[in-house]
Design an enzyme around this catalytic site. Structure first.
Site, PDB file in Angstrom:
ATOM      1  N   GLU A 157     -19.530 -10.850 -13.802  1.00 45.54           N
ATOM      2  CA  GLU A 157     -20.054  -9.185 -13.872  1.00 45.54           C
ATOM      3  C   GLU A 157     -21.173  -8.970 -14.790  1.00 45.54           C
ATOM      4  OE1 GLU A 157     -18.784  -7.024 -12.007  1.00 45.54           O
ATOM      5  OE2 GLU A 157     -17.125  -8.107 -11.088  1.00 45.54           O
ATOM      6  N   SER A 207      36.767  23.686  -1.206  1.00 49.19           N
ATOM      7  CA  SER A 207      38.188  23.585  -1.783  1.00 49.19           C
ATOM      8  C   SER A 207      37.892  22.833  -3.267  1.00 49.19           C
ATOM      9  CB  SER A 207      38.977  22.593  -0.875  1.00 49.19           C
ATOM     10  OG  SER A 207      39.285  23.441   0.205  1.00 49.19           O
TER      11      SER A 207
END
Length: 629
Positions: free
Chosen positions: A177, A456
């Site tokens: 790089e 219920s």
């Protein structure tokens, strides 16, 4: 006259130049302030990391080898020939050689341990040290990372110091790089000229950006291709190098760069990339592995070693060749290492979490004590109550149950939805949380947000309220299950029906509960007072008001699965209300304890009535099958 005009033009030009220089100076000061403000402050937003409970193994623990294998797979442990490195294991018949990883818990750092786990009859019968053969009382595995609370772009990273980065990684980066990194001052005129010449000559298209410029682009700017952005990048690169050392710039670069995607989680920095691709800490990777990571910088998706291994291999070998050209390695080392395999571990995509519903619950509980911006940026470590074994069972049970219901009702496969939450009645810990049929789906969380009439499920609160009046009600008290019509002003008459469309006359309270008779329950609730029953529901753990309608006695009120679990948690724990918790403790990024979440217990129901209720409910489970035909 001509001379005066010429003088005026020169004066105007000078004024324009001065104005331009002034504006450029002001802009440069602004850029300088921008650079120093972020570089000297908190450079990276670190996500909170969310961990499951750590599995503790000990002699006598009921645990199948397959269950331990599943736990090791979740942890990313590898099966090897010797199992002598942290995070490895091997099976020898019913014996498991295991080397655990070091981990820092809230009670201190736990070193790596090497042990032998012996199984028999689906449980651990012996636990010994591999080297001394002495008996061990307990070995604690490192906890599984099950998700995170991420910054806005879902960036994830593991920060590393420059002295933790292998020298070969730095050399590969410099070789590929920016070979003049240690000579230039932010921009490299030679590099720019070389790149321009190569591009114009048609030999190749090259960029002339230095590592410093690349960091500026990633850290401060956008990737737009304009002359203004490029000039700004060059000025900022020079300013950055004026204030900070090459080492600080290089360390920040290594932690910033993007190196891949794990579903919707972005992999940033070499520290996380090393763990994600090689299942190794960055200091432990070799030359060829480091070269692969550096090679991927050019295009993490294009050179992905999992999706495009051939491209990745060619790119890695090119990086190794560049290291030879730069004088970092010899031709012989190049030939040796280019023959190495990529070394990437097989790992299914995880994304931000394999358990999104549970992580969502954790996030919401954390928001009571922490700002969301801190959760997404401070790198907190969140230790939770999730039990992956229980979670797997809950996921399969929900899917199997939905499939059976669809088959029984003759509806299309995949039509029904559901949710599941599992808690421990001893300590109110949430062990599992399944937010939908697809447990990996990160959208609507039905455990927390799907409020539906509970039917219920509310009835135990009605019978509990009755049993709190022992002079009036016992399990043997007869209840009236004859037709009921409740006249309500401004509304239709309410006439509840039983599930079997029959009425049963006088029935014992226990039988009314066992058979879930609607009419007997409604009459009982009306006699007690709907307000009294709903007050009991809130006492058991519902933390919001619900309408006190008569129909609420039969579950018309909408609650979430977690709210129902909280109510039943109080009943199951003997009448003691303990807020359900998904978090055990929170640590800072450095491993210091920030907060613990202890039990908060309050007795809300007297032991006697609660005992009678739970006894009747257990009797219901044991004998209900006699009445189903």
């Amino acid at each position: 006259m001509m001379a005066k005009r010429k003088f005026n033009k020169i004066k105007l030009f000078a004024m324009i130049v001065l104005a331009g220089l002034f504006i450029a100076g002001i802009y440069t000061i602004y850029l300088d302030f921008t650079i120093r403000e972020r570089f000297e402050g908190k450079r990276f937003a670190l996500p909170a990391r969310v961990y499951a409970r750590p599995l503790e193994i000990y002699p006598g623990l009921k645990l199948k080898p397959a269950e331990l294998n599943a736990e090791l797979a979740l942890l990313g442990y590898r099966q090897t020939a010797k199992a002598d490195e942290p995070g490895t294991y091997r099976w020898r018949g019913r014996d498991l050689d295991l080397t655990t990883r070091r981990f820092v818990f809230g009670d201190g750092a736990q070193p790596s341990a090497s042990c032998v786990v012996r199984f028999a009859d689906s449980q651990i019968v012996a636990l010994t040290d591999r080297f001394t053969e002495s008996n061990l009382d307990l070995v604690r595995l490192d906890p599984a990372l099950i998700g995170g609370i991420y910054p806005g772009e879902n960036e994830d990273r593991v920060l590393v110091k420059l002295d933790e980065v292998p020298q070969s990684v730095v050399e590969a980066l410099i070789a590929v790089e920016d070979r003049r990194f240690y000579q230039h001052h932010g921009i490299d005129p030679r590099g720019i000229a070389r790149a321009l010449f190569m591009t114009l000559s048609g030999k190749s298209v090259q960029g002339g950006s230095t590592l410093t410029q690349q960091l500026i682009k990633n850290f401060y700017l956008t990737s737009e291709r304009t002359m203004r952005r490029k000039l700004t990048e060059m000025v900022m690169a020079v300013l950055l190098e004026m204030h900070y050392s090459k080492e600080e710039i290089l360390e920040t670069y290594l932690n910033e760069v993007y190196l891949g995607q794990d579903c919707n989680r972005a992999i940033h920095g070499f520290g996380l990339a090393s763990a994600y691709f090689f299942d190794k800490p960055l200091p432990h990777i070799g030359l060829s592995e480091g070269a692969l990571l550096v090679g991927m910088l050019k295009g993490p998706a294009y050179y992905s070693p999992r999706k495009h291994p051939k491209r990745a291999m060619e790119r890695r070998n090119l990086v190794l060749a560049q290291m030879v050209d730069a004088g970092f390695i010899s031709e012989q080392r190049y030939r040796d290492f280019r023959a190495n395999p990529l070394g990437v571990v097989d790992r299914p995509p995880r994304g931000t979490s394999p358990y999104p519903a549970f992580v969502d619950l954790v996030h919401r509980q954390l928001q009571r004590d922490y700002r969301d911006e801190d959760l997404r940026s401070e790198g907190l470590q969140i230790f939770t109550t999730l039990d992956p074994r229980v979670q797997r069972i809950a996921e399969k049970s929900l899917q199997d149950r939905l499939a059976r219901l669809e088959k029984a009702r003759g509806i299309g496969s995949g039509t029904l939805q559901g949710a599941a939450v599992v808690t421990a009645n001893q300590n109110a810990e949430v062990l599992a949380c399944v937010g939908g049929r697809d447990p990996r789906f990160e959208g609507f969380n039905r455990v927390l947000d799907a409020r539906r009439p509970v039917g219920s499920l509310i009835k135990p609160a009605v019978f509990l309220t009755a049993l709190q009046h022992p002079t009036r009600y016992t399990l043997a008290t007869l209840l009236d299950d004859s037709p009921l019509t409740l006249k309500q002003p401004g509304a239709e008459d309410w006439m509840p029906q039983n599930y079997d469309k029959r009425f049963h006359g006088n029935v014992p309270l226990r039988d009314a509960l066992m058979h879930s008779y609607n009419v007997a329950t409604a009459r009982l609730g009306l006699a007690l007072g709907v307000d009294s029953v709903m007050a009991n529901v809130r006492r058991l753990g519902l933390d919001r008001e619900v309408p006190a309608y008569a129909s609420g006695l039969l579950g018309v009120n909408a609650l979430s699965p977690l709210e129902v679990a909280q109510i039943y948690q109080s009943i199951a724990s003997g009448g003691f209300r303990t807020p359900l918790r998904a978090i055990r403790e929170v640590l800072t990024a450095e491993g210091d304890t920030l907060q613990r979440y202890p039990l908060n217990v309050e007795q809300v129901i007297e032991p006697g009535p609660n005992y009678l209720l739970t006894t009747a409910m257990q009797y219901d489970q044991q004998h209900a099958h006699h009445y189903r035909h």
